[in-house]
Scaffold this active site. Structure first.
Site, short mmCIF file in Angstrom:
data_model
loop_
_atom_site.label_atom_id
_atom_site.label_comp_id
_atom_site.label_asym_id
_atom_site.label_seq_id
_atom_site.Cartn_x
_atom_site.Cartn_y
_atom_site.Cartn_z
N ASN A 88 0.87 -1.18 0.00
CA ASN A 88 0.00 0.00 0.00
C ASN A 88 0.90 1.23 0.00
OD1 ASN A 88 -1.82 2.02 0.50
ND2 ASN A 88 -2.69 1.12 2.36
N ARG B 202 -2.78 -2.12 -3.14
CA ARG B 202 -3.99 -1.37 -2.82
C ARG B 202 -4.02 -0.11 -3.69
NH1 ARG B 202 -6.02 2.32 2.14
NH2 ARG B 202 -8.09 2.53 1.24
N HIS C 66 -13.45 2.93 0.28
CA HIS C 66 -13.41 1.93 1.37
C HIS C 66 -14.05 0.61 0.94
CE1 HIS C 66 -13.54 5.29 4.69
NE2 HIS C 66 -12.29 4.98 4.41
N HIS D 53 -18.23 1.76 8.11
CA HIS D 53 -16.77 1.86 8.31
C HIS D 53 -16.55 3.23 8.94
CE1 HIS D 53 -12.46 1.30 6.91
NE2 HIS D 53 -12.51 2.58 7.23
N GLY E 278 -13.97 5.40 10.90
CA GLY E 278 -12.60 5.59 11.36
C GLY E 278 -12.30 7.07 11.31
N ASN E 279 -11.08 7.39 10.92
CA ASN E 279 -10.77 8.79 10.71
C ASN E 279 -11.53 9.26 9.45
OD1 ASN E 279 -9.50 11.13 11.35
ND2 ASN E 279 -7.78 10.70 9.98
N GLY E 280 -11.51 8.42 8.43
CA GLY E 280 -12.42 8.58 7.29
C GLY E 280 -13.57 7.60 7.51
N ARG F 298 -13.09 15.75 7.87
CA ARG F 298 -13.90 16.07 6.69
C ARG F 298 -15.32 16.40 7.10
NH1 ARG F 298 -12.15 10.78 3.99
NH2 ARG F 298 -10.08 11.27 3.21
N ARG G 5 -11.70 9.63 20.32
CA ARG G 5 -11.45 9.41 21.76
C ARG G 5 -11.27 10.74 22.49
NH1 ARG G 5 -6.95 4.98 20.41
NH2 ARG G 5 -6.73 6.48 18.73
N GLY H 134 -11.60 1.92 13.10
CA GLY H 134 -11.17 2.41 14.41
C GLY H 134 -12.30 2.66 15.41
N GLU I 110 -15.13 -0.61 15.35
CA GLU I 110 -14.69 -1.87 15.97
C GLU I 110 -14.48 -1.72 17.46
OE1 GLU I 110 -11.00 -3.12 14.12
OE2 GLU I 110 -11.89 -2.85 12.15
N GLU J 122 -8.47 -5.22 5.32
CA GLU J 122 -8.36 -4.92 3.89
C GLU J 122 -7.17 -5.64 3.26
OE1 GLU J 122 -8.83 -0.96 5.48
OE2 GLU J 122 -9.56 -0.33 3.52
P1 ADP Z 1 -8.19 5.57 9.38
O1 ADP Z 1 -9.45 6.02 8.73
O2 ADP Z 1 -7.11 6.61 9.37
O3 ADP Z 1 -7.74 4.18 8.97
P2 ADP Z 1 -8.91 4.30 11.89
O4 ADP Z 1 -9.80 3.29 11.28
O5 ADP Z 1 -7.69 3.83 12.57
O6 ADP Z 1 -8.55 5.48 10.93
O7 ADP Z 1 -9.80 5.10 12.97
C1 ADP Z 1 -9.33 6.19 13.71
C2 ADP Z 1 -10.44 6.58 14.68
O8 ADP Z 1 -10.74 5.46 15.50
C3 ADP Z 1 -10.07 7.72 15.62
O9 ADP Z 1 -11.15 8.66 15.67
C4 ADP Z 1 -9.92 7.03 16.95
O10 ADP Z 1 -10.36 7.86 18.01
C5 ADP Z 1 -10.80 5.84 16.85
N1 ADP Z 1 -10.30 4.74 17.68
C6 ADP Z 1 -9.21 3.99 17.46
N2 ADP Z 1 -9.01 3.10 18.46
C7 ADP Z 1 -10.00 3.30 19.35
C8 ADP Z 1 -10.35 2.71 20.59
N3 ADP Z 1 -9.62 1.74 21.12
N4 ADP Z 1 -11.44 3.17 21.21
C9 ADP Z 1 -12.16 4.17 20.67
N5 ADP Z 1 -11.90 4.76 19.51
C10 ADP Z 1 -10.83 4.34 18.85
#
Ligand code: ADP
Length: 396
Positions: A7, A90, A179, A205, A207-209, A238, A282, A328, A331, A383
């Site tokens: 990737n 990827r 994604h 999904h 996460g950050n995105g 975003r 968090r 993130g 899960e 992924e």
């Molecule tokens: P990306 O989109 O960059 O791949 P991730 O899937 O790693 O991002 O997700 C990042 C987000 O997940 C952040 O907002 C973070 O706060 C949240 N996150 C990651 N681990 C935990 C956790 N153990 N408990 C709660 N939130 C989490």
């Protein structure tokens, strides 16, 4: 058979080496600061992590170092590069033509180059990564796995924007979705559990995105991201979807260029923009718990938009069998899942709070309340494994 998954980002290159007979990851790591100075972190299960700085001028230097370490007598897991049967890459954007995972030859690379304009951030590093790997491993099959290709089953009515049709014809402005590899993976996992061929599944999904996808029988029917990953629900930085007039109004009032406005909506909005605290869920939750009102508002907005999309997809599919949370936030964060599933009982979604909040981080768990019509899960995404599996299936 051993498959290397790569990737490539603008200044990084992540890798994982899979043994497809067992599904095990033999080694994984990341090259960082490519083109600046360079460093590599290399990990093997049960062994100490290895880190070193190294001069990495480009992606080619990075992949050469990865292969050297993979074959090293102390740090390595293979005795020669010949043990690698194929490389899975990827690729975020496959455009309109690369609609499924494909072997990448010159024709495919030229097509990827031709669509860089609609994928300016992720396209060039992915292409450079593939070219570098092909030059270092010329006798190995290289496969591209595209984030967009899961959406090749989405109907025109869901991907054509209601703007003058000529703009689609001229510039390929349409919804693509992203994604896809993650949604495909967790949807397949849910389908396995449900044991129902035509299951209606919504995968979140987060996460950050973040993106949300509706699938029937493992085929995508709609997704929240569009022409770019900017559309859809609010994310770390975003905005997600906003009234388009807000964009032009900001440009006029703040005297911003198109690029500056894009940056504002892409990197300064979402959780960060509203809370003023952080883009990390968090941190925002912590600030909310400490009484920060805007942090609370940022979370409320996120929950509001995600619930609206879930509701609209249930309407679109005329039903739902399973709701899946991944990435993130999805899960790991039982508190956010709780907020998202609250007051959805009319739609058949009810979760068991105790199981949900107690569930171990990053572990697959069903959180359905007994008797609820819709089954709800948290499923860790993978992924890289999906990319390895597609590559394996194409070359075996
Ligand atoms: P990306 O989109 O960059 O791949 P991730 O899937 O790693 O991002 O997700 C990042 C987000 O997940 C952040 O907002 C973070 O706060 C949240 N996150 C990651 N681990 C935990 C956790 N153990 N408990 C709660 N939130 C989490």
């Amino acid at each position: 058979m051993k498959i290397l998954v790569v990737n490539a980002g603008s200044s990084s290159l992540k890798y994982q080496l899979f043994d497809m007979e067992t599904g095990d990851v033999l080694a994984k790591g990341i090259c960082e600061r490519i083109g600046i100075d360079g460093a590599i972190t290399h990990k093997r299960p049960g062994k100490e992590k290895y880190y070193t700085e190294a001069s990495l001028g480009d992606h080619k230097a990075a992949i050469e170092l990865v292969l050297k370490i993979l074959c090293d007598s102390q740090l390595g897991v293979i005795s020669s590069v010949d043990e690698i049967s194929a490389v899975g890459h990827r690729v975020a954007h496959g455009g309109e033509l690369l609609r499924e995972s494909s072997i990448i030859g010159e024709k495919e690379l030229e097509y990827l180059e031709s669509i860089v304009e609609i994928n300016p951030l992720h396209g060039p590093p992915a292409i450079s990564g593939i070219r570098a790997c092909k030059s270092v491993m010329p006798n190995v099959t290289h496969v591209g796995v595209f984030d967009t290709s899961y959406y090749s089953t989405v109907e025109e009515k869901a991907y054509i924007y209601p703007i003058p049709y000529e703009l689609y014809e001229k510039y390929k402005i349409r919804r693509y979705g992203f994604h896809g590899t993650s949604h495909r993976f967790v949807c397949a996992k849910a389908m396995e559990i449900l044991g129902k061929k035509d299951a209606k599944v919504i995968t979140c999904h987060l996460g950050n995105g973040s993106s949300i996808t509706a699938s029937i029988g493992g085929k995508a029917v709609d997704t929240s991201m569009g022409f770019t990953p900017q559309e859809g629900v609010p994310m770390g930085t975003r905005s997600g979807s906003v009234d388009p007039t807000v964009v032009t109004y900001i440009m006029k009032k703040e005297g911003l260029t198109a690029d500056e406005t894009e940056k504002l909506l892409n990197s300064k909005s979402g959780l960060l923009g509203v809370s003023g605290v952080s883009s990390d869920c968090r941190d925002v939750l912590e600030a909310q718990n400490a009484g920060n009102k805007r942090a609370g508002l940022a979370m409320d907005i996120l929950v509001h938009y995600v619930k609206k999309i879930i509701g609209s997809y249930i309407a679109e599919m005329n039903g739902l069998d399973a709701l899946v949370f991944t990435a993130g936030i999805g899960e790991n964060d039982g508190v956010v899942r709780e907020m998202l599933c609250k007051d959805l009982s009319y739609l058949g979604i009810e979760i068991d709070s105790e199981i949900n909040l107690k569930s171990e981080r990053g572990v697959q768990v069903e959180i359905t309340k007994p008797g609820a019509k819709v089954r709800t899960f948290a499923i860790p995404t993978n992924e890289e494994y999906m990319i390895a599996l597609d590559t394996y299936n194409l070359v075996k």
